[in-house]
Design a protein around this motif. Structure first.
Motif, short mmCIF file in Angstrom:
data_model
loop_
_atom_site.label_atom_id
_atom_site.label_comp_id
_atom_site.label_asym_id
_atom_site.label_seq_id
_atom_site.Cartn_x
_atom_site.Cartn_y
_atom_site.Cartn_z
N ALA A 34 0.83 -1.21 0.00
CA ALA A 34 0.00 0.00 0.00
C ALA A 34 0.87 1.25 0.00
CB ALA A 34 -0.93 0.00 1.21
N LEU A 35 1.95 1.25 0.78
CA LEU A 35 2.84 2.41 0.80
C LEU A 35 3.53 2.57 -0.55
CD1 LEU A 35 4.19 4.72 2.36
CD2 LEU A 35 5.94 3.08 3.10
N TYR A 36 3.98 1.48 -1.13
CA TYR A 36 4.66 1.53 -2.42
C TYR A 36 3.73 2.06 -3.51
CZ TYR A 36 7.19 0.01 -6.58
OH TYR A 36 7.82 -0.02 -7.80
N ASP A 37 2.50 1.59 -3.54
CA ASP A 37 1.56 2.04 -4.56
C ASP A 37 1.28 3.54 -4.45
OD1 ASP A 37 1.37 -0.49 -5.64
OD2 ASP A 37 -0.53 -0.98 -4.67
N ALA A 38 1.29 4.06 -3.22
CA ALA A 38 0.99 5.47 -3.00
C ALA A 38 2.21 6.37 -3.16
CB ALA A 38 0.40 5.67 -1.62
N ALA A 39 3.40 5.87 -2.81
CA ALA A 39 4.59 6.71 -2.71
C ALA A 39 5.64 6.42 -3.77
CB ALA A 39 5.21 6.57 -1.32
N SER A 40 5.24 5.78 -4.85
CA SER A 40 6.15 5.50 -5.95
C SER A 40 5.56 6.03 -7.25
CB SER A 40 6.37 3.98 -6.08
OG SER A 40 5.19 3.36 -6.61
N ASP A 41 6.23 5.75 -8.35
CA ASP A 41 5.73 6.19 -9.66
C ASP A 41 4.45 5.48 -10.07
OD1 ASP A 41 7.73 8.05 -9.94
OD2 ASP A 41 9.05 6.71 -11.08
N PRO A 54 11.32 16.66 1.27
CA PRO A 54 12.74 16.30 1.35
C PRO A 54 13.00 14.83 1.07
CG PRO A 54 11.84 16.45 3.55
CD PRO A 54 10.73 16.84 2.62
N TRP A 55 12.06 14.13 0.44
CA TRP A 55 12.29 12.73 0.09
C TRP A 55 11.81 12.47 -1.34
CZ3 TRP A 55 7.73 10.03 -0.92
CH2 TRP A 55 6.55 10.53 -0.34
N SER A 56 12.39 11.45 -1.95
CA SER A 56 12.07 11.11 -3.33
C SER A 56 11.12 9.93 -3.35
CB SER A 56 13.34 10.78 -4.11
OG SER A 56 14.03 9.72 -3.49
N PRO A 57 10.36 9.75 -4.43
CA PRO A 57 9.46 8.61 -4.53
C PRO A 57 10.21 7.29 -4.39
CG PRO A 57 8.93 10.23 -6.21
CD PRO A 57 10.21 10.68 -5.57
N LEU A 58 9.51 6.29 -3.89
CA LEU A 58 10.09 4.97 -3.73
C LEU A 58 10.37 4.33 -5.08
CD1 LEU A 58 7.72 3.74 -0.89
CD2 LEU A 58 10.18 4.16 -0.65
N ASP A 59 11.45 3.55 -5.15
CA ASP A 59 11.82 2.86 -6.39
C ASP A 59 11.37 1.41 -6.41
OD1 ASP A 59 13.15 5.08 -7.52
OD2 ASP A 59 14.96 4.62 -6.36
N THR A 60 11.29 0.79 -5.23
CA THR A 60 11.00 -0.64 -5.17
C THR A 60 10.09 -0.96 -3.99
OG1 THR A 60 12.89 -1.13 -3.73
CG2 THR A 60 13.28 -1.18 -6.12
N LEU A 61 9.48 -2.13 -4.06
CA LEU A 61 8.68 -2.62 -2.94
C LEU A 61 9.57 -2.85 -1.72
CD1 LEU A 61 5.90 -3.58 -1.95
CD2 LEU A 61 6.45 -5.85 -2.87
N ALA A 62 10.78 -3.30 -1.94
CA ALA A 62 11.72 -3.48 -0.82
C ALA A 62 12.01 -2.15 -0.15
CB ALA A 62 13.01 -4.12 -1.31
N GLY A 63 12.08 -1.08 -0.95
CA GLY A 63 12.29 0.24 -0.37
C GLY A 63 11.14 0.66 0.53
N ALA A 64 9.92 0.30 0.17
CA ALA A 64 8.77 0.60 1.02
C ALA A 64 8.85 -0.16 2.33
CB ALA A 64 7.48 0.25 0.28
N GLU A 65 9.27 -1.42 2.27
CA GLU A 65 9.45 -2.22 3.49
C GLU A 65 10.50 -1.57 4.39
OE1 GLU A 65 8.62 -5.57 5.94
OE2 GLU A 65 7.69 -5.10 4.02
N GLU A 66 11.59 -1.10 3.78
CA GLU A 66 12.65 -0.46 4.56
C GLU A 66 12.17 0.85 5.17
OE1 GLU A 66 15.76 -0.07 1.72
OE2 GLU A 66 16.20 -2.24 1.66
N ARG A 67 11.36 1.60 4.44
CA ARG A 67 10.86 2.87 4.99
C ARG A 67 9.96 2.62 6.19
NH1 ARG A 67 9.16 7.62 0.96
NH2 ARG A 67 11.36 7.27 0.49
N LEU A 68 9.09 1.62 6.10
CA LEU A 68 8.24 1.29 7.25
C LEU A 68 9.09 0.85 8.44
CD1 LEU A 68 5.31 -0.59 5.49
CD2 LEU A 68 5.15 1.59 6.72
#
Length: 217
Positions: A34-41, A54-68
Motif C-alpha cells: 500500500a505504501l509503495y503504490d501510493a509513494a512510488s511512480d 525532502p524525500w524522493s518517490p520509492l523505487d522498489t517494494l523493498a524500499g517501502a518495506e525499509e521505509r516502514l
C-alpha cells in the motif's frame, strides 16, 4: 519538559479528529504494498505531491518495506512519530490511504517539527490544518514540548498559505525566510519558518479542533 526516555509511551498509536483518523505508520497498520503504490511512480501524481518534500518517490517494494521499518525504529527510539492519514466518517474516500503525518522531536532543543505528505485527491479539503491541530495537541499536551516549528520550502506557496492560516489560528508567528536552510536531494533550499509556542497554543485554546486518542478510552 518531556525527555526522550519517556516519549515512546506518550506517542499515541491512533489519533482522531472530526474528519481524520491517524494510525501509527507501521507494518501493523499499512502494508509495504500500500505504501509503495501510493509513494512510488505507480501513483501518477507523486511528482507533484513530493515537489517540495525532502524525500524522493520509492523505487522498489523493498524500499517501502525499509521505509516502514525505519519509521518503526524512529518511533521506538523516540526520534519521530509517523502516522498514516485516513479520512473517516462520511468523508469521501473514508478509510483510504490519504498520506502520512509526522512529528519529529528535537529533545535537546525542546522542539517539535510537524510534517505532512498528502496525496493529491485529498487536497483542498482543509486536512492539513486539521492534521496540524492534532499534532500540536500531541506536541504540547502529550509531550509538553516548548515550541513547534514548521519549515516550508521557499517556493511552496500553496503550503505556505495553509500553514499561515493554522499558525495564526493557534497564536503563532512567521519568523522569516531562512536562506539555504535545508536541501532537497542535492540542492540547497530556502525555508519559510513558522512557529507556535506551548504558551501561545494554550492561550488560543478556543481555536482547537477536538482531538481524541481512542486507545486511551
Amino acid at each position: 519538559m518531556s525527555t526522550a526516555g519517556d516519549a515512546g509511551d506518550v506517542f499515541p498509536e491512533v489519533i482522531e479528529t472530526e474528519r481524520l483518523r491517524l494510525e501509527r505508520c507501521s507494518r501493523e497498520h499499512v502494508s509495504a504494498r500500500a505504501l509503495y503504490d501510493a509513494a512510488s511512480d505507480r501513483n501518477p501524481t507523486i511528482d507533484e505531491e513530493t515537489e517540495y518534500l525532502p524525500w524522493s518517490p520509492l523505487d522498489t517494494l523493498a524500499g517501502a518495506e525499509e521505509r516502514l521499518a525505519e519509521f518503526e525504529r524512529q518511533w521506538d527510539e523516540r526520534e519521530r512519530a509517523e502516522w498514516v492519514v485516513r479520512p473517516r466518517g462520511d468523508e469521501p474516500g473514508a478509510g483510504e490511504f490519504a498520506g502520512t503525518a509526522g512529528l519529529i522531536c528535537r529533545w535537546d532543543r525542546d522542539l517539535a517539527l510537524p510534517a505532512i505528505w498528502l496525496r493529491k485527491p485529498f487536497w483542498g479539503r482543509g486536512y492539513s490544518g486539521e492534521r496540524a491541530d492534532a499534532l500540536l495537541a500531541v506536541a504540547f499536551d502529550r509531550l509538553d514540548v516548548g515550541v513547534a516549528a514548521v519549515p516550508i520550502h521557499g517556493d511552496n506557496e500553496r503550503s505556505r498559505r495553509a500553514v499561515e492560516r493554522y499558525v495564526d489560528r493557534h497564536g503563532g508567528r512567521y519568523e522569516g525566510l531562512l536562506r539555504n536552510h535545508a536541501g532537497r536531494y542535492d540542492e540547497p533550499a530556502d525555508h519559510h519558518r513558522f512557529s507556535v509556542s506551548r504558551e501561545e497554543w494554550r492561550a488560543a485554546d478556543g481555536a482547537r479542533t477536538p482531538v481524541r486518542y481512542p486507545d486511551d478510552e
